[in-house]
Design an enzyme around this catalytic site. Sequence first.
Site, PDB file in Angstrom:
ATOM      1  N   GLN A 138      33.837  45.216  46.795  1.00 39.06           N
ATOM      2  CA  GLN A 138      32.950  44.054  46.632  1.00 39.06           C
ATOM      3  C   GLN A 138      33.666  42.810  47.153  1.00 39.06           C
ATOM      4  OE1 GLN A 138      32.851  42.457  42.678  1.00 39.06           O
ATOM      5  NE2 GLN A 138      30.646  42.225  42.712  1.00 39.06           N
ATOM      6  N   SER A 141      34.513  37.248  45.644  1.00 37.29           N
ATOM      7  CA  SER A 141      35.354  36.119  45.209  1.00 37.29           C
ATOM      8  C   SER A 141      36.236  35.591  46.324  1.00 37.29           C
ATOM      9  CB  SER A 141      36.262  36.545  44.060  1.00 37.29           C
ATOM     10  OG  SER A 141      35.520  37.109  43.037  1.00 37.29           O
ATOM     11  N   SER A 173      39.019  44.466  44.631  1.00 39.09           N
ATOM     12  CA  SER A 173      39.530  45.749  44.098  1.00 39.09           C
ATOM     13  C   SER A 173      39.311  46.852  45.111  1.00 39.09           C
ATOM     14  CB  SER A 173      38.790  46.123  42.805  1.00 39.09           C
ATOM     15  OG  SER A 173      38.865  45.086  41.891  1.00 39.09           O
ATOM     16  N   GLU A 256      27.449  45.271  37.665  1.00 40.69           N
ATOM     17  CA  GLU A 256      28.894  45.264  37.380  1.00 40.69           C
ATOM     18  C   GLU A 256      29.153  44.995  35.899  1.00 40.69           C
ATOM     19  OE1 GLU A 256      31.149  42.238  39.477  1.00 40.69           O
ATOM     20  OE2 GLU A 256      33.017  43.251  39.010  1.00 40.69           O
TER      21      GLU A 256
HETATM   22  C1  LIG Z   1      40.999  43.016  37.903  1.00 46.56           C
HETATM   23  C2  LIG Z   1      40.064  42.167  38.682  1.00 46.56           C
HETATM   24  C3  LIG Z   1      39.320  42.748  39.665  1.00 46.56           C
HETATM   25  C4  LIG Z   1      38.452  41.983  40.425  1.00 46.56           C
HETATM   26  N1  LIG Z   1      37.767  42.600  41.415  1.00 46.56           N
HETATM   27  C5  LIG Z   1      36.996  41.853  42.204  1.00 46.56           C
HETATM   28  C6  LIG Z   1      36.342  42.461  43.313  1.00 46.56           C
HETATM   29  O1  LIG Z   1      36.471  43.670  43.565  1.00 46.56           O
HETATM   30  N2  LIG Z   1      35.592  41.692  44.114  1.00 46.56           N
HETATM   31  C7  LIG Z   1      35.429  40.356  43.894  1.00 46.56           C
HETATM   32  O2  LIG Z   1      34.709  39.734  44.646  1.00 46.56           O
HETATM   33  N3  LIG Z   1      36.041  39.744  42.852  1.00 46.56           N
HETATM   34  C8  LIG Z   1      36.822  40.450  42.015  1.00 46.56           C
HETATM   35  N4  LIG Z   1      37.472  39.850  40.959  1.00 46.56           N
HETATM   36  C9  LIG Z   1      37.355  38.405  40.796  1.00 46.56           C
HETATM   37  C10 LIG Z   1      36.672  37.953  39.519  1.00 46.56           C
HETATM   38  O3  LIG Z   1      35.282  38.092  39.627  1.00 46.56           O
HETATM   39  C11 LIG Z   1      37.119  36.509  39.279  1.00 46.56           C
HETATM   40  O4  LIG Z   1      38.506  36.558  38.956  1.00 46.56           O
HETATM   41  C12 LIG Z   1      36.375  35.852  38.159  1.00 46.56           C
HETATM   42  O5  LIG Z   1      35.028  35.668  38.506  1.00 46.56           O
HETATM   43  C13 LIG Z   1      37.004  34.508  37.791  1.00 46.56           C
HETATM   44  O6  LIG Z   1      37.173  33.709  38.918  1.00 46.56           O
HETATM   45  P1  LIG Z   1      38.568  33.016  39.237  1.00 46.56           P
HETATM   46  O7  LIG Z   1      39.635  34.035  39.111  1.00 46.56           O
HETATM   47  O8  LIG Z   1      38.437  32.288  40.527  1.00 46.56           O
HETATM   48  O9  LIG Z   1      38.791  31.973  38.053  1.00 46.56           O
HETATM   49  P2  LIG Z   1      38.139  30.524  37.943  1.00 46.56           P
HETATM   50  O10 LIG Z   1      36.698  30.571  38.249  1.00 46.56           O
HETATM   51  O11 LIG Z   1      38.981  29.576  38.716  1.00 46.56           O
HETATM   52  O12 LIG Z   1      38.285  30.236  36.392  1.00 46.56           O
HETATM   53  C14 LIG Z   1      39.504  29.797  35.799  1.00 46.56           C
HETATM   54  C15 LIG Z   1      39.270  29.598  34.302  1.00 46.56           C
HETATM   55  O13 LIG Z   1      38.277  28.576  34.086  1.00 46.56           O
HETATM   56  C16 LIG Z   1      37.196  29.080  33.299  1.00 46.56           C
HETATM   57  N5  LIG Z   1      35.925  28.528  33.779  1.00 46.56           N
HETATM   58  C17 LIG Z   1      35.554  28.404  35.082  1.00 46.56           C
HETATM   59  N6  LIG Z   1      34.314  27.883  35.150  1.00 46.56           N
HETATM   60  C18 LIG Z   1      33.881  27.695  33.869  1.00 46.56           C
HETATM   61  C19 LIG Z   1      32.679  27.196  33.291  1.00 46.56           C
HETATM   62  N7  LIG Z   1      31.658  26.784  34.032  1.00 46.56           N
HETATM   63  N8  LIG Z   1      32.592  27.164  31.940  1.00 46.56           N
HETATM   64  C20 LIG Z   1      33.636  27.585  31.159  1.00 46.56           C
HETATM   65  N9  LIG Z   1      34.811  28.058  31.657  1.00 46.56           N
HETATM   66  C21 LIG Z   1      34.929  28.117  32.988  1.00 46.56           C
HETATM   67  C22 LIG Z   1      37.223  30.593  33.505  1.00 46.56           C
HETATM   68  O14 LIG Z   1      36.636  31.275  32.439  1.00 46.56           O
HETATM   69  C23 LIG Z   1      38.710  30.863  33.612  1.00 46.56           C
HETATM   70  O15 LIG Z   1      39.278  30.974  32.342  1.00 46.56           O
HETATM   71  C24 LIG Z   1      38.331  40.592  40.180  1.00 46.56           C
HETATM   72  C25 LIG Z   1      39.099  39.993  39.176  1.00 46.56           C
HETATM   73  C26 LIG Z   1      39.951  40.764  38.437  1.00 46.56           C
HETATM   74  C27 LIG Z   1      40.775  40.094  37.371  1.00 46.56           C
END
Ligand SMILES: Cc1cc2nc3c(=O)[nH]c(=O)nc-3n(C[C@H](O)[C@H](O)[C@H](O)COP(=O)(O)OP(=O)(O)OC[C@H]3O[C@@H](n4cnc5c(N)ncnc54)[C@H](O)[C@@H]3O)c2cc1C
Length: 406
Positions: A138, A141, A173, A256
């Site tokens: 996928q 992100s 992933s 998902e």
């Molecule tokens: C093991 C793993 C596998 C993954 N696999 C995939 C994949 O295959 N494909 C893919 O596309 N993505 C993947 N992801 C990405 C995942 O979807 C994102 O990590 C997730 O959506 C959070 O985005 P970010 O890491 O950019 O954190 P951010 O969005 O930067 O968030 C940082 C912190 O701020 C908080 N926050 C942000 N916005 C808000 C809000 N509006 N209100 C309250 N709190 C908020 C969040 O909860 C978090 O604690 C994966 C992530 C992990 C950990």
Amino acid sequence: MDFEETDEERAFRVEVRAWLDAHAKRREAGEQSDHSYMPGDGSPEADALHVGACKEWQRVLYEGGWTGITWPVEAGGRGGPGWQQRIFNEEQSHYNAAVGVFAVGIGMAGPTIIVWGSPEQQERFLPAMLRGDDVWCQLFSEPGAGSDLAGLRTRAERDGDEWTVNGQKVWTSGAHYSDWGLLLARSDPDAPKHKGITAFLLDMRTPGIDVRPLRQITGASHFNEVFLTDVRIPDSMRVGPLGGGWRVANTMLSNERALIGSGGRVGFRDLVALAKRCGADDDPVVRQELARSYTRLQLIKWLGWRARSRKDQGLGPEASVVKLAASRRLEYDGDLVMTLQGAESMLYDDDAIQHGYWQQQFLGQWSSRLGGGTEQIQRNVIGERVLGLPSEPRPGKDTPFRELPS
Ligand SMILES: Cc1cc2nc3c(=O)[nH]c(=O)nc-3n(C[C@H](O)[C@H](O)[C@H](O)COP(=O)(O)OP(=O)(O)OC[C@H]3O[C@@H](n4cnc5c(N)ncnc54)[C@H](O)[C@@H]3O)c2cc1C
């Protein structure tokens, strides 16, 4: 809802168990699956073994007619109700069966292509997924677009019958062993951010794709950075309407959430076996914690049933409730498995109980708690769409994307 299994459900369970007995090895409580990732398994060789084992098992499932249980018959599935998939998964979890690498394909991309794909795309991709030929990832992100996914900046520019894509994805992933990916890219920067996104099916062997694995706290490297430089995608691989990528993404994301919510990292009988092994199963405090863990597990199971029983109306915000509950369970059970091991919880790899399997479960909890939308984001969805609370301020919702501050 009636919580007792009906005669039909019981009969189905018996049929599934008999088939699994004939085709896979049953695991005893506390016995690790041969296919669990272990702390030292960060190597490409370990990945190749795991992918190979998953493909082999998927082929057995396919030949036995057990793939795509809830997929429509026209898409190559069995057209069965959600409870059949649930029972199959429950039973399968007691066997030495490797299934992980098809979660994104069969669990998420497949159902998305069933809804949004053209007949040609469905014919090309769905049977190959079920047979276990293609592994999917996928590509959503980005470094600046996780929770705020609609802020993604990877650009797709039309060039005749093709698109040229440039940008970077992250946390992808399984990208390092995937054959195909479902990609979101910005096709119209003049449209508001949710409206200028288009979805594509991307052959991961296309020139211009550079996949770089990231190392996790567990020692493994399951996810990657993916750099896209002048990657050419034919328009026939666009999925869903031009500028309609946000709707495609939502189909994939709700699948998902339900998928993550339906999987438990730590099985209850394995937890009890660990308590016995640590000599703690007659400790009243531990017994209380085990009872709590069991209660949580049952609640998640029933929440999952409720979410899935609505699936014919589209997976709704219930999927967020299930994902959040499952996420909390990972945290509590993670603490419990470390407490049970006492000082030995500080050991890892071959020095630890079961070669560090439990430490891996503890450290791996954050992957499920963040992936597929963080706990905070699930709470936002529940607040707005389940409880009807006022929505979060969303500045710039109608502003052309290129005018938004970056
Ligand atoms: C093991 C793993 C596998 C993954 N696999 C995939 C994949 O295959 N494909 C893919 O596309 N993505 C993947 N992801 C990405 C995942 O979807 C994102 O990590 C997730 O959506 C959070 O985005 P970010 O890491 O950019 O954190 P951010 O969005 O930067 O968030 C940082 C912190 O701020 C908080 N926050 C942000 N916005 C808000 C809000 N509006 N209100 C309250 N709190 C908020 C969040 O909860 C978090 O604690 C994966 C992530 C992990 C950990």
